[in-house]
Scaffold this motif. Structure first.
Motif, PDB file in Angstrom:
ATOM      1  N   LYS A  88       9.581  -5.543   0.739  1.00 28.84           N
ATOM      2  CA  LYS A  88       9.571  -4.070   0.707  1.00 28.84           C
ATOM      3  C   LYS A  88       8.498  -3.505   1.628  1.00 28.84           C
ATOM      4  N   LYS A  89       7.296  -4.084   1.578  1.00 32.49           N
ATOM      5  CA  LYS A  89       6.214  -3.606   2.435  1.00 32.49           C
ATOM      6  C   LYS A  89       6.556  -3.833   3.909  1.00 32.49           C
ATOM      7  N   TYR A  90       7.092  -5.017   4.198  1.00 32.51           N
ATOM      8  CA  TYR A  90       7.442  -5.356   5.579  1.00 32.51           C
ATOM      9  C   TYR A  90       8.482  -4.377   6.124  1.00 32.51           C
ATOM     10  N   CYS A  91       9.530  -4.124   5.359  1.00 30.76           N
ATOM     11  CA  CYS A  91      10.590  -3.212   5.820  1.00 30.76           C
ATOM     12  C   CYS A  91      10.064  -1.780   5.949  1.00 30.76           C
ATOM     13  N   LEU A  92       9.204  -1.355   5.029  1.00 32.57           N
ATOM     14  CA  LEU A  92       8.629  -0.018   5.096  1.00 32.57           C
ATOM     15  C   LEU A  92       7.732   0.128   6.335  1.00 32.57           C
ATOM     16  N   LEU A  93       6.897  -0.873   6.592  1.00 28.74           N
ATOM     17  CA  LEU A  93       6.055  -0.847   7.794  1.00 28.74           C
ATOM     18  C   LEU A  93       6.910  -0.897   9.064  1.00 28.74           C
ATOM     19  N   CYS A  94       7.994  -1.629   9.000  1.00 26.20           N
ATOM     20  CA  CYS A  94       8.896  -1.734  10.149  1.00 26.20           C
ATOM     21  C   CYS A  94       9.513  -0.368  10.462  1.00 26.20           C
ATOM     22  N   VAL A  95       9.902   0.370   9.433  1.00 29.67           N
ATOM     23  CA  VAL A  95      10.515   1.681   9.640  1.00 29.67           C
ATOM     24  C   VAL A  95       9.478   2.708  10.099  1.00 29.67           C
ATOM     25  N   ARG A 148       4.023  -6.274  12.378  1.00 34.62           N
ATOM     26  CA  ARG A 148       3.528  -7.534  12.946  1.00 34.62           C
ATOM     27  C   ARG A 148       2.064  -7.770  12.571  1.00 34.62           C
ATOM     28  N   TYR A 149       1.264  -6.718  12.488  1.00 33.06           N
ATOM     29  CA  TYR A 149      -0.104  -6.866  12.005  1.00 33.06           C
ATOM     30  C   TYR A 149      -0.086  -7.330  10.548  1.00 33.06           C
ATOM     31  N   TYR A 150       0.802  -6.775   9.735  1.00 36.08           N
ATOM     32  CA  TYR A 150       0.931  -7.173   8.341  1.00 36.08           C
ATOM     33  C   TYR A 150       1.349  -8.644   8.229  1.00 36.08           C
ATOM     34  N   GLU A 151       2.160  -9.078   9.184  1.00 34.53           N
ATOM     35  CA  GLU A 151       2.663 -10.454   9.207  1.00 34.53           C
ATOM     36  C   GLU A 151       1.612 -11.425   9.761  1.00 34.53           C
ATOM     37  N   LYS A 152       0.518 -10.900  10.282  1.00 35.20           N
ATOM     38  CA  LYS A 152      -0.580 -11.676  10.883  1.00 35.20           C
ATOM     39  C   LYS A 152      -0.170 -12.344  12.189  1.00 35.20           C
ATOM     40  N   ASP A 176       8.837 -11.765  -2.108  1.00 40.14           N
ATOM     41  CA  ASP A 176       8.350 -12.224  -0.800  1.00 40.14           C
ATOM     42  C   ASP A 176       9.463 -12.898  -0.007  1.00 40.14           C
ATOM     43  N   ILE A 177       9.339 -12.822   1.311  1.00 39.30           N
ATOM     44  CA  ILE A 177      10.248 -13.524   2.223  1.00 39.30           C
ATOM     45  C   ILE A 177       9.411 -14.291   3.226  1.00 39.30           C
ATOM     46  N   MET A 178       9.984 -15.325   3.783  1.00 34.36           N
ATOM     47  CA  MET A 178       9.324 -16.112   4.846  1.00 34.36           C
ATOM     48  C   MET A 178       9.863 -15.638   6.182  1.00 34.36           C
ATOM     49  N   ILE A 179       8.968 -15.091   6.993  1.00 35.24           N
ATOM     50  CA  ILE A 179       9.403 -14.559   8.290  1.00 35.24           C
ATOM     51  C   ILE A 179       8.535 -15.089   9.392  1.00 35.24           C
TER      52      ILE A 179
END
Length: 183
Positions: free
Chosen positions: A122-129, A138-142, A180-183
């Motif tokens: 959810k956080k990843y998709c929200l940051l992506c949008v 990408r910063y969130y993903e490190k 969580d997802i693995m990306i």
């Protein structure tokens, strides 16, 4: 005649004469080891190794087919490839180090072997949008180098399209029990 038979005994003249094993030399197209090939008559794949026999004979056969307009079969390509490998080994060329995966191959190797990061879907998709255009997800993903690329080129349209791609990749992924997802 009797003198000759004493010097060169044959099985008919001397039962004790040892048989000399005849060395088998492979002929072009003969199956000897492990290579897959398609048998058109049986309509199935089988495994074998084509002894190249004479490299010159193999190349002559292939060139003759090319000149006459005959259709080359998969077996012809296998024979020609094995003849080429034999010639390279004879010339001292290291076949394993010669093969270069190319740019696309290197990308696929990197993609397969890269470290995956666990992120909240959810956080990843929200940051992506919201912040995808400047690399927030990408910063969130490190992934700081890729995030810096997004940030440096935010004024162009490229990071936007990359962000949409990242979103389309993440959306269908199944989240685990923690979301969580693995990306």
């Amino acid at each position: 005649m009797a003198e000759e038979n004493k010097l060169n005994p044959t099985p008919e003249t001397d039962a004790r004469a040892p048989e000399t094993p005849v060395e088998h030399t492979p002929t072009t197209g003969e199956l000897l080891g492990d290579v897959e090939h398609y048998d058109e008559e049986k309509d199935e794949w089988s495994t074998g190794y084509y002894g190249t026999g004479s490299r010159q004979q193999v190349t002559d056969d292939v060139f003759k087919k090319l000149e006459t307009g005959e259709e080359l079969t998969r077996d012809d390509f296998i024979k020609a490839e094995l003849a080429l490998q034999d010639a390279k080994q004879e010339a001292g060329i290291d076949i394993e180090n010669e093969k270069s995966p190319g740019l696309i191959g290197k990308y696929h190797d990197w993609k397969k072997n890269r470290t995956k990061h666990k992120v909240n879907k959810k956080k990843y998709c929200l940051l992506c949008v919201l912040l995808g255009w400047c690399g927030g997800h990408r910063y969130y993903e490190k992934r700081y180098v890729l995030a810096a690329f997004y940030t440096l080129f935010f004024w162009s349209v490229v990071p936007f399209f990359l962000c949409v791609t990242d979103l389309l990749i993440a959306l269908p992924m199944q989240a685990d029990e923690n979301g969580d997802i693995m990306i």
